[in-house]
Design a protein around this motif. Structure first.
Motif, PDB file in Angstrom:
ATOM      1  N   MET A  59       0.840  -1.213   0.000  1.00 27.45           N
ATOM      2  CA  MET A  59       0.000   0.000   0.000  1.00 27.45           C
ATOM      3  C   MET A  59       0.863   1.246   0.000  1.00 27.45           C
ATOM      4  O   MET A  59       0.638   2.195  -0.707  1.00 27.45           O
ATOM      5  CB  MET A  59      -0.909  -0.019   1.234  1.00 27.45           C
ATOM      6  CG  MET A  59      -1.877   1.124   1.262  1.00 27.45           C
ATOM      7  SD  MET A  59      -3.029   0.981   2.634  1.00 27.45           S
ATOM      8  CE  MET A  59      -2.146   1.815   3.910  1.00 27.45           C
TER       9      MET A  59
ATOM     10  N   LEU B 159       3.350   1.935  -3.584  1.00 24.16           N
ATOM     11  CA  LEU B 159       2.778   2.262  -4.893  1.00 24.16           C
ATOM     12  C   LEU B 159       2.816   3.752  -5.217  1.00 24.16           C
ATOM     13  O   LEU B 159       3.327   4.124  -6.275  1.00 24.16           O
ATOM     14  CB  LEU B 159       1.338   1.722  -4.986  1.00 24.16           C
ATOM     15  CG  LEU B 159       0.609   2.018  -6.303  1.00 24.16           C
ATOM     16  CD1 LEU B 159       1.352   1.366  -7.462  1.00 24.16           C
ATOM     17  CD2 LEU B 159      -0.807   1.487  -6.249  1.00 24.16           C
TER      18      LEU B 159
ATOM     19  N   PHE C  41       7.069  14.401  -0.522  1.00 27.12           N
ATOM     20  CA  PHE C  41       6.488  13.102  -0.830  1.00 27.12           C
ATOM     21  C   PHE C  41       7.567  12.082  -1.176  1.00 27.12           C
ATOM     22  O   PHE C  41       7.411  10.919  -0.884  1.00 27.12           O
ATOM     23  CB  PHE C  41       5.503  13.231  -2.010  1.00 27.12           C
ATOM     24  CG  PHE C  41       4.134  13.575  -1.576  1.00 27.12           C
ATOM     25  CD1 PHE C  41       3.146  12.610  -1.528  1.00 27.12           C
ATOM     26  CD2 PHE C  41       3.829  14.848  -1.169  1.00 27.12           C
ATOM     27  CE1 PHE C  41       1.872  12.919  -1.110  1.00 27.12           C
ATOM     28  CE2 PHE C  41       2.559  15.173  -0.751  1.00 27.12           C
ATOM     29  CZ  PHE C  41       1.575  14.212  -0.711  1.00 27.12           C
TER      30      PHE C  41
ATOM     31  N   TYR D 273       6.339   7.180   1.841  1.00 27.45           N
ATOM     32  CA  TYR D 273       4.948   7.200   2.273  1.00 27.45           C
ATOM     33  C   TYR D 273       4.835   7.334   3.789  1.00 27.45           C
ATOM     34  O   TYR D 273       3.916   7.939   4.310  1.00 27.45           O
ATOM     35  CB  TYR D 273       4.278   5.904   1.805  1.00 27.45           C
ATOM     36  CG  TYR D 273       2.802   5.885   2.040  1.00 27.45           C
ATOM     37  CD1 TYR D 273       1.962   6.699   1.283  1.00 27.45           C
ATOM     38  CD2 TYR D 273       2.253   5.069   3.010  1.00 27.45           C
ATOM     39  CE1 TYR D 273       0.613   6.678   1.484  1.00 27.45           C
ATOM     40  CE2 TYR D 273       0.897   5.052   3.223  1.00 27.45           C
ATOM     41  CZ  TYR D 273       0.075   5.847   2.455  1.00 27.45           C
ATOM     42  OH  TYR D 273      -1.264   5.838   2.670  1.00 27.45           O
TER      43      TYR D 273
ATOM     44  N   ILE E 118       4.359  10.822   5.171  1.00 26.12           N
ATOM     45  CA  ILE E 118       3.011  11.360   5.010  1.00 26.12           C
ATOM     46  C   ILE E 118       2.077  10.739   6.053  1.00 26.12           C
ATOM     47  O   ILE E 118       1.243  11.414   6.633  1.00 26.12           O
ATOM     48  CB  ILE E 118       2.505  11.077   3.582  1.00 26.12           C
ATOM     49  CG1 ILE E 118       3.416  11.815   2.617  1.00 26.12           C
ATOM     50  CG2 ILE E 118       1.078  11.546   3.408  1.00 26.12           C
ATOM     51  CD1 ILE E 118       3.228  11.473   1.198  1.00 26.12           C
TER      52      ILE E 118
ATOM     53  N   LEU F 264      -7.014   3.230   3.639  1.00 32.15           N
ATOM     54  CA  LEU F 264      -7.105   2.382   2.440  1.00 32.15           C
ATOM     55  C   LEU F 264      -6.128   2.880   1.366  1.00 32.15           C
ATOM     56  O   LEU F 264      -5.624   4.000   1.453  1.00 32.15           O
ATOM     57  CB  LEU F 264      -8.542   2.385   1.914  1.00 32.15           C
ATOM     58  CG  LEU F 264      -9.554   1.631   2.787  1.00 32.15           C
ATOM     59  CD1 LEU F 264     -10.945   1.719   2.181  1.00 32.15           C
ATOM     60  CD2 LEU F 264      -9.152   0.170   2.956  1.00 32.15           C
ATOM     61  N   PRO F 265      -5.859   2.036   0.357  1.00 33.78           N
ATOM     62  CA  PRO F 265      -4.945   2.453  -0.717  1.00 33.78           C
ATOM     63  C   PRO F 265      -5.431   3.720  -1.417  1.00 33.78           C
ATOM     64  O   PRO F 265      -6.630   4.002  -1.448  1.00 33.78           O
ATOM     65  CB  PRO F 265      -4.980   1.272  -1.688  1.00 33.78           C
ATOM     66  CG  PRO F 265      -5.413   0.118  -0.880  1.00 33.78           C
ATOM     67  CD  PRO F 265      -6.319   0.664   0.173  1.00 33.78           C
ATOM     68  N   ARG F 266      -4.517   4.441  -1.970  1.00 31.28           N
ATOM     69  CA  ARG F 266      -4.824   5.778  -2.497  1.00 31.28           C
ATOM     70  C   ARG F 266      -5.827   5.778  -3.643  1.00 31.28           C
ATOM     71  O   ARG F 266      -6.487   6.783  -3.859  1.00 31.28           O
ATOM     72  CB  ARG F 266      -3.541   6.442  -2.943  1.00 31.28           C
ATOM     73  CG  ARG F 266      -2.688   6.767  -1.767  1.00 31.28           C
ATOM     74  CD  ARG F 266      -1.804   7.930  -2.059  1.00 31.28           C
ATOM     75  NE  ARG F 266      -1.226   8.374  -0.809  1.00 31.28           N
ATOM     76  CZ  ARG F 266      -0.179   9.143  -0.726  1.00 31.28           C
ATOM     77  NH1 ARG F 266       0.410   9.571  -1.816  1.00 31.28           N
ATOM     78  NH2 ARG F 266       0.274   9.510   0.435  1.00 31.28           N
TER      79      ARG F 266
END
Lengths: 323, 102
Positions: free
Chosen positions: A1, A4, A43, A47, A50, B42-44
């Motif tokens: 997750m 990506l 960014f 991840y 963030i 949840l995933p983006r």
């Protein structure tokens, strides 16, 4: 997750024009176009950074909502200055504060409707003026520098500190002539009756023009600085317009939600709402508001109000020094 | 401390009791909380839509309350406050148009 978005961003930066960063919708597209380099640098760290930032916003919104609810001023009056002190731009912090105001207004509504303490007619009448001022403030705030907004915020925090520290309960005596069926607002007028101390106390709005002037001031501050004008609206409704404090507080909770929504529509159309941070403060504010309400019965309200006032003064001083 | 006694206000008592509003507002609160939380974890690909939905619920609900009040005041034939409610909706709309124009 987590990997990506990182990979996708690197791929896009090599192959052509950068779209707005993932996780940021069209609501805040324009802001990120203008700050592409700094945002992407943040960014590209990964991840996890963030996620930590998001968690920090949830925690800040939770803590400020809990303390603000305990003190009876709401969380945004503390959240927005704290966000600015911790490095968030005042222009970005203002919409986040209003998101917590609207969320708090919705979450408090069922209980207040059950108690029949909201006078919708007073709320809508005063909101016509307050929302006009809030929308004007939100439109103008885009053209005002961050430094001026920070000064407005500091002045607002100081005023809230004084208002919160000095607030005293006002007691309207029950009228023996009233019966339970009298409870509620009256059709066609700014008056009503509410249950108090085993009886029914009637009330009627006085000095409406003076009250409306203060509502306009509260709306302008909400639109400019993102701080809810509740600390002006509740005393204006109870002390100037002679509405019982409980009815004034409940009606104010109803109206600040409308003021916030109207200003947020303007901010959304200006691309100034960060949806990820906005969602973070919604979660924090809703949970913090409930926690504050649970704690309210266990702590002395006057002590909490004094502590909140001291906190607000400290935040105002830091804001002025930073500006 | 204000202890002055006021007479019972004249006129009919409003029929607004919040029977429909209360469950609807509770659902909106829970819905916003669940959507916002899901949008954070949840995933983006889905998170964006969930975050926007959460904020839309938060922003739209107070405005829907005005519309609901306008309907109730129409039923109660309270034209003065119906006009105030419609004026408020017009102010919000004018603000949105002005923001789009900039």
């Amino acid at each position: 997750m987590g990997s990506l978005p990182y990979r996708r961003r690197n791929h896009q930066s090599r192959d052509g024009p950068r779209p707005p960063p993932a996780g940021h919708s069209v609501w805040n597209h324009q802001r990120h176009i203008n700050k592409t380099h700094s945002i992407d640098s943040a960014f590209e760290v990964g991840y996890a950074v963030i996620s930590m930032q998001t968690a920090l916003y949830v925690l800040l919104a939770f803590a400020t909502a809990a303390i603000g609810t305990l003190g009876g001023l709401g969380g945004a009056i503390l959240l927005v200055p704290v966000l600015v002190v911790t490095g968030t731009s005042a222009a970005i912090a203002a919409p986040l504060g209003l998101v917590t105001v609207a969320a708090g207004s919705i979450s408090a509504a069922p209980r207040q409707l059950f108690e029949r303490s909201v006078n919708h007619r007073i709320g809508i009448t005063t909101e016509v003026v307050a929302t006009t001022a809030a929308v004007t403030g939100a439109l103008v705030s885009n053209a005002i520098g961050d430094r001026v907004l920070t000064y407005v915020l500091a002045a607002t925090a100081l005023t809230a500190a004084v208002a919160g520290g000095r607030r005293r309960p006002t007691r309207n005596p029950p009228d023996p002539a009233c019966v339970p069926s009298d409870v509620g607002e009256r059709v066609g007028s700014l008056s009503g009756a509410y249950p108090v101390g085993g009886g029914i106390a009637p009330y009627r709005v006085v000095r409406l023009p003076a009250g409306l002037s203060l509502m306009a001031l509260a709306g302008l501050i909400a639109g400019l600085a993102g701080a809810p004008g509740g600390f002006i609206k509740t005393p204006a409704t109870s002390e100037v317009m002679h509405v019982p404090t409980k009815v004034a507080a409940a009606t104010t909770t109803f109206t600040v939600g409308i003021t916030a929504s109207a200003a947020l529509i303007v901010f959304a159309l200006q691309g100034r709402i960060d949806t990820r941070l906005g969602s973070a403060v919604v979660v924090g504010a809703l949970l913090g508001g409930q926690a504050g309400a649970l704690l309210q019965s266990r702590l002395s309200p006057s002590l909490v109000r004094r502590v909140l006032s001291v906190l607000l003064v400290a935040v105002a001083v830091v804001l002025v020094v930073q500006a | 401390m204000n202890t002055e006694r006021r007479p019972i206000p004249p006129g009919r008592v409003s029929t607004i009791r919040g029977h429909w509003q209360r469950p609807a507002l509770t659902a909106a609160t829970l819905g916003a909380l669940v959507l916002a939380f899901a949008g954070l974890v949840l995933p983006r690909d889905v998170a964006d839509a969930l975050q926007r939905a959460a904020l839309t619920v938060v922003i739209a609900t107070p405005l829907l309350r005005i519309v609901w009040l306008c309907v109730r005041w129409t039923n109660e034939r309270d034209w003065r406050f119906l006009a105030a409610g419609l004026a408020l909706v017009a102010v919000v709309g004018a603000g949105a148009v002005a923001a789009m124009g900039r």
